[in-house]
Design a protein around this motif. Sequence first.
Motif, mmCIF file in Angstrom:
data_model
loop_
_atom_site.group_PDB
_atom_site.id
_atom_site.type_symbol
_atom_site.label_atom_id
_atom_site.label_comp_id
_atom_site.label_asym_id
_atom_site.label_seq_id
_atom_site.Cartn_x
_atom_site.Cartn_y
_atom_site.Cartn_z
ATOM 1 N N CYS A 96 14.016 82.967 -17.880
ATOM 2 C CA CYS A 96 14.563 81.619 -17.987
ATOM 3 C C CYS A 96 13.887 80.829 -19.109
ATOM 4 C CB CYS A 96 14.418 80.888 -16.658
ATOM 5 S SG CYS A 96 15.352 81.659 -15.310
ATOM 6 N N ILE A 97 12.584 80.978 -19.249
ATOM 7 C CA ILE A 97 11.888 80.283 -20.326
ATOM 8 C C ILE A 97 12.323 80.854 -21.679
ATOM 9 C CG2 ILE A 97 9.629 79.883 -21.390
ATOM 10 C CD1 ILE A 97 10.227 78.066 -19.028
ATOM 11 N N ALA A 123 9.612 73.951 -27.644
ATOM 12 C CA ALA A 123 8.200 73.991 -28.036
ATOM 13 C C ALA A 123 7.273 73.654 -26.877
ATOM 14 C CB ALA A 123 7.956 73.019 -29.187
ATOM 15 N N ARG A 124 7.797 73.046 -25.810
ATOM 16 C CA ARG A 124 6.970 72.629 -24.675
ATOM 17 C C ARG A 124 7.253 73.443 -23.422
ATOM 18 N NH1 ARG A 124 9.086 67.822 -26.321
ATOM 19 N NH2 ARG A 124 10.059 67.373 -24.300
ATOM 20 N N ALA A 125 8.015 74.525 -23.545
ATOM 21 C CA ALA A 125 8.406 75.326 -22.382
ATOM 22 C C ALA A 125 7.589 76.608 -22.321
ATOM 23 C CB ALA A 125 9.895 75.653 -22.451
ATOM 24 N N PHE A 126 7.043 76.918 -21.146
ATOM 25 C CA PHE A 126 6.143 78.053 -21.003
ATOM 26 C C PHE A 126 6.370 78.792 -19.691
ATOM 27 C CE2 PHE A 126 4.003 75.098 -23.781
ATOM 28 C CZ PHE A 126 3.456 75.917 -24.764
ATOM 29 N N GLU A 127 6.212 80.091 -19.728
ATOM 30 C CA GLU A 127 6.080 80.904 -18.523
ATOM 31 C C GLU A 127 4.705 80.626 -17.925
ATOM 32 O OE1 GLU A 127 4.646 84.449 -16.357
ATOM 33 O OE2 GLU A 127 3.906 83.634 -18.242
ATOM 34 N N ILE A 128 4.571 80.703 -16.613
ATOM 35 C CA ILE A 128 3.376 80.222 -15.926
ATOM 36 C C ILE A 128 2.087 80.896 -16.381
ATOM 37 C CG2 ILE A 128 3.939 81.714 -13.953
ATOM 38 C CD1 ILE A 128 1.897 78.410 -13.889
ATOM 39 N N THR A 129 2.054 82.230 -16.515
ATOM 40 C CA THR A 129 0.778 82.865 -16.886
ATOM 41 C C THR A 129 0.399 82.522 -18.316
ATOM 42 O OG1 THR A 129 1.802 84.967 -17.571
ATOM 43 C CG2 THR A 129 1.143 84.757 -15.257
#
Length: 271
Positions: A96-97, A123-129
Amino acid sequence: MSEHSATGASGPASGRPPRVALFVTCLVNVMRPAVAEATRELLVAAGCTVDVPLRQTCCGQPAFNSGDTADGRALARHQIAVLEGYDHVVAPSGSCIGTIRHTYPETFADDPDWGPRARALAARAFEITSFLVDVMGFTPAPTRHAARATYHDTCSGLRELGIHDQPRRLLGSVENLDLVPLPDANVCCGFGGTFCVKYPAISNAVVDEKARAIEGTGADVLLGGDLGCLMNMAGRLGRRGSPVRVFHTVEALTGRLSTAGVGEGPKGTRR
């Protein structure tokens, strides 16, 4: 400040807790809410202020993958409007990211309004790990679970987002967890979103090879970062009568490996 502007600088260097939108994702919301709960726990422990925007919906990936660009664009515009007011958007899903970071900017590349907004959100979207390691420099408090585990690298996380070392580094905080290599860990499990629906015979053959590789490690537990892939592999392992239990990485990091795994009933029985 406009309603779709980013907030000011935040994070470890700024002294202000980052305001994070937790993007739950469809599969997590419907099939395994514990993954969202574990993700929120980790974000709070890392010093973030966490919101779960209730107007969030599907990221649009299934529509884009099926060629339904009109509905994909509509979903993307909605998500951008809902999520863009936060310092960061974090999800327990590379898939999804990856859509937010790559598909959104590509889709609105020539749009003078939505293009800049899509690129700013990407630019501000990240996968949790990745967020915990690369942005926050965070190591979880130690948990303990004696098991032999192996890790599957999901295609979107690995190839779109460069996620490989981050989950392995975080899993080092789980005491007595023996993490053993999975042969061809970077090979697709056969899920591929709509791929498994369009090409079920190929998907079944691919996941059967993956299940055999997992069993060959002698692992008790399989870990990974995308629920769709984990459900696919858990289903195949269950049909093979395998005792390997399946969990999302965030569940291991928050001490949930003694709960029912993916595809298991409340008492650990395969569904």
